[in-house]
Every structure is written in structure tokens, then in C-alpha cells.
Design a protein around this motif. Sequence first.
Motif, PDB file in Angstrom:
ATOM      1  N   LEU A  52       0.934  -1.189  -0.037  1.00 23.72           N
ATOM      2  CA  LEU A  52      -0.170   0.068  -0.110  1.00 23.72           C
ATOM      3  C   LEU A  52       0.736   1.429  -0.029  1.00 23.72           C
ATOM      4  CD1 LEU A  52      -2.779  -1.082   2.447  1.00 23.72           C
ATOM      5  CD2 LEU A  52      -2.963  -0.928  -0.127  1.00 23.72           C
ATOM      6  N   THR A  53       1.944   1.231   0.749  1.00 23.50           N
ATOM      7  CA  THR A  53       2.758   2.385   0.710  1.00 23.50           C
ATOM      8  C   THR A  53       3.437   2.638  -0.563  1.00 23.50           C
ATOM      9  OG1 THR A  53       3.308   1.878   2.983  1.00 23.50           O
ATOM     10  CG2 THR A  53       5.109   3.436   1.911  1.00 23.50           C
ATOM     11  N   LEU A  54       3.981   1.505  -1.387  1.00 24.81           N
ATOM     12  CA  LEU A  54       4.461   1.537  -2.668  1.00 24.81           C
ATOM     13  C   LEU A  54       3.523   2.177  -3.564  1.00 24.81           C
ATOM     14  CD1 LEU A  54       6.836   0.948  -4.477  1.00 24.81           C
ATOM     15  CD2 LEU A  54       5.779  -1.497  -4.747  1.00 24.81           C
ATOM     16  N   LEU A  55       2.173   1.595  -3.532  1.00 22.44           N
ATOM     17  CA  LEU A  55       1.145   2.090  -4.519  1.00 22.44           C
ATOM     18  C   LEU A  55       0.799   3.431  -4.202  1.00 22.44           C
ATOM     19  CD1 LEU A  55      -1.122  -1.237  -4.598  1.00 22.44           C
ATOM     20  CD2 LEU A  55       0.367  -0.405  -6.399  1.00 22.44           C
ATOM     21  N   ALA A  56       0.674   3.759  -2.955  1.00 20.98           N
ATOM     22  CA  ALA A  56       0.437   5.425  -2.618  1.00 20.98           C
ATOM     23  C   ALA A  56       1.386   6.261  -3.414  1.00 20.98           C
ATOM     24  CB  ALA A  56       0.466   5.593  -1.415  1.00 20.98           C
ATOM     25  N   GLY A  57       2.377   5.918  -3.552  1.00 23.03           N
ATOM     26  CA  GLY A  57       3.803   6.746  -4.187  1.00 23.03           C
ATOM     27  C   GLY A  57       3.683   6.695  -5.854  1.00 23.03           C
ATOM     28  N   TRP A  58       2.921   6.103  -6.371  1.00 24.19           N
ATOM     29  CA  TRP A  58       2.685   5.967  -7.840  1.00 24.19           C
ATOM     30  C   TRP A  58       1.891   7.032  -8.433  1.00 24.19           C
ATOM     31  CZ3 TRP A  58       2.420   0.128  -9.228  1.00 24.19           C
ATOM     32  CH2 TRP A  58       3.574  -0.484  -8.909  1.00 24.19           C
ATOM     33  N   GLU A  59       2.061   7.457  -9.539  1.00 24.47           N
ATOM     34  CA  GLU A  59       1.051   8.612 -10.320  1.00 24.47           C
ATOM     35  C   GLU A  59      -0.013   7.755 -10.767  1.00 24.47           C
ATOM     36  OE1 GLU A  59       1.186  11.984  -9.961  1.00 24.47           O
ATOM     37  OE2 GLU A  59       2.852  11.603  -8.597  1.00 24.47           O
ATOM     38  N   PRO A  60      -1.279   8.233 -10.736  1.00 21.75           N
ATOM     39  CA  PRO A  60      -2.376   7.438 -11.416  1.00 21.75           C
ATOM     40  C   PRO A  60      -2.030   7.791 -13.116  1.00 21.75           C
ATOM     41  CG  PRO A  60      -3.162   9.617 -10.472  1.00 21.75           C
ATOM     42  CD  PRO A  60      -1.747   9.476  -9.957  1.00 21.75           C
ATOM     43  N   LEU A  61      -2.621   6.618 -13.832  1.00 19.75           N
ATOM     44  CA  LEU A  61      -2.456   6.508 -15.072  1.00 19.75           C
ATOM     45  C   LEU A  61      -3.580   7.356 -15.795  1.00 19.75           C
ATOM     46  CD1 LEU A  61      -1.782   2.801 -15.666  1.00 19.75           C
ATOM     47  CD2 LEU A  61      -0.104   4.639 -15.787  1.00 19.75           C
ATOM     48  N   ASP A  62      -3.122   8.108 -16.810  1.00 18.75           N
ATOM     49  CA  ASP A  62      -4.081   9.170 -17.408  1.00 18.75           C
ATOM     50  C   ASP A  62      -4.534   8.701 -18.924  1.00 18.75           C
ATOM     51  OD1 ASP A  62      -4.071  11.011 -15.417  1.00 18.75           O
ATOM     52  OD2 ASP A  62      -2.377  12.151 -16.216  1.00 18.75           O
ATOM     53  N   GLU A  63      -4.182   7.353 -19.127  1.00 16.04           N
ATOM     54  CA  GLU A  63      -4.559   6.798 -20.315  1.00 16.04           C
ATOM     55  C   GLU A  63      -5.674   5.896 -20.163  1.00 16.04           C
ATOM     56  OE1 GLU A  63      -1.766   3.125 -21.428  1.00 16.04           O
ATOM     57  OE2 GLU A  63      -0.761   4.724 -20.630  1.00 16.04           O
ATOM     58  N   ALA A  64      -6.530   5.789 -21.474  1.00 14.42           N
ATOM     59  CA  ALA A  64      -7.974   4.885 -21.413  1.00 14.42           C
ATOM     60  C   ALA A  64      -7.514   3.493 -21.843  1.00 14.42           C
ATOM     61  CB  ALA A  64      -8.891   5.412 -22.243  1.00 14.42           C
ATOM     62  N   PHE A  65      -7.998   2.699 -20.880  1.00 12.93           N
ATOM     63  CA  PHE A  65      -7.655   1.162 -21.299  1.00 12.93           C
ATOM     64  C   PHE A  65      -8.654   0.678 -22.594  1.00 12.93           C
ATOM     65  CE2 PHE A  65      -5.553   1.299 -17.326  1.00 12.93           C
ATOM     66  CZ  PHE A  65      -4.335   0.571 -17.574  1.00 12.93           C
ATOM     67  N   PRO A  66      -8.392  -0.161 -23.532  1.00  8.42           N
ATOM     68  CA  PRO A  66      -9.226  -0.459 -24.538  1.00  8.42           C
ATOM     69  C   PRO A  66     -10.159  -1.360 -23.992  1.00  8.42           C
ATOM     70  CG  PRO A  66      -7.100  -1.385 -25.007  1.00  8.42           C
ATOM     71  CD  PRO A  66      -6.818  -0.622 -23.783  1.00  8.42           C
ATOM     72  N   GLU A  67     -11.438  -1.436 -24.524  1.00  5.73           N
ATOM     73  CA  GLU A  67     -12.443  -2.410 -24.106  1.00  5.73           C
ATOM     74  C   GLU A  67     -12.179  -3.750 -24.542  1.00  5.73           C
ATOM     75  OE1 GLU A  67     -15.869  -3.257 -21.789  1.00  5.73           O
ATOM     76  OE2 GLU A  67     -14.961  -0.985 -22.347  1.00  5.73           O
ATOM     77  N   ILE A  68     -12.316  -4.870 -23.468  1.00  2.00           N
ATOM     78  CA  ILE A  68     -12.018  -6.156 -23.682  1.00  2.00           C
ATOM     79  C   ILE A  68     -13.161  -6.780 -23.713  1.00  2.00           C
ATOM     80  CG2 ILE A  68     -10.658  -8.052 -22.897  1.00  2.00           C
ATOM     81  CD1 ILE A  68      -8.806  -6.120 -21.656  1.00  2.00           C
ATOM     82  N   PRO A  69     -13.663  -7.407 -24.901  1.00  2.00           N
ATOM     83  CA  PRO A  69     -14.681  -8.325 -24.886  1.00  2.00           C
ATOM     84  C   PRO A  69     -14.604  -9.586 -23.951  1.00  2.00           C
ATOM     85  CG  PRO A  69     -13.504  -8.690 -27.090  1.00  2.00           C
ATOM     86  CD  PRO A  69     -12.570  -7.582 -25.991  1.00  2.00           C
ATOM     87  N   ASP A  70     -15.826  -9.679 -23.147  1.00  3.66           N
ATOM     88  CA  ASP A  70     -15.677 -10.846 -22.223  1.00  3.66           C
ATOM     89  C   ASP A  70     -16.713 -11.921 -22.769  1.00  3.66           C
ATOM     90  OD1 ASP A  70     -15.343 -12.269 -19.886  1.00  3.66           O
ATOM     91  OD2 ASP A  70     -17.129 -11.186 -18.930  1.00  3.66           O
TER      92      ASP A  70
END
Length: 79
Positions: A52-70
Motif C-alpha cells: 500500500l505504501t508503494l502504490l500510494a507513491g505511484w502517479e495515476p495513469l491518464d490513459e484509457a484502457f481499450p474495451e476487452i470483450p468478455d
Amino acid sequence: MINERHVSLFRNGRNQAIRIPREFELAGTEAIIRKEGERLIIEPAPPRERLLTLLAGWEPLDEAFPEIPDTPTAPEDVL
């Protein structure tokens, strides 16, 4: 500071052990040991970062992920 001291080796169950004299004590509760030729080198282990400490230090991603058909996978005959 003392650089060298003779110590005794002993058995602790199936492991060989050594008592580390006070002047050579390592900080923390874990160590890393490695062998280089006939030498054993013991170093304090670096502190582990909690996820959780490691993840808190990361910047959020600003890219959209492609839709993956289920779509369900096709059944396979495994016989």
C-alpha cells in the motif's frame, strides 16, 4: 572499533549457527547472507516496503484502457 573476533560455531537443529557478538550486531530482524569463495558475508536486509505504501507513491495513469470483450472460451475435449 574491533574488526575481527574469533567465535564458536554450533548446531541449532539441522542448521549451523553462530552467535554474533554485541559489537557486530545488525539492525532489524532480517539479514542477507551470501558466500564468496570461502567467505560468508552477512548484511542487514533492507526494510521491505508495504504494498500500500508503494502504490500510494505511484502517479495515476491518464490513459484509457481499450474495451476487452468478455466472451466465453470455447469448450475443449481433454480426453
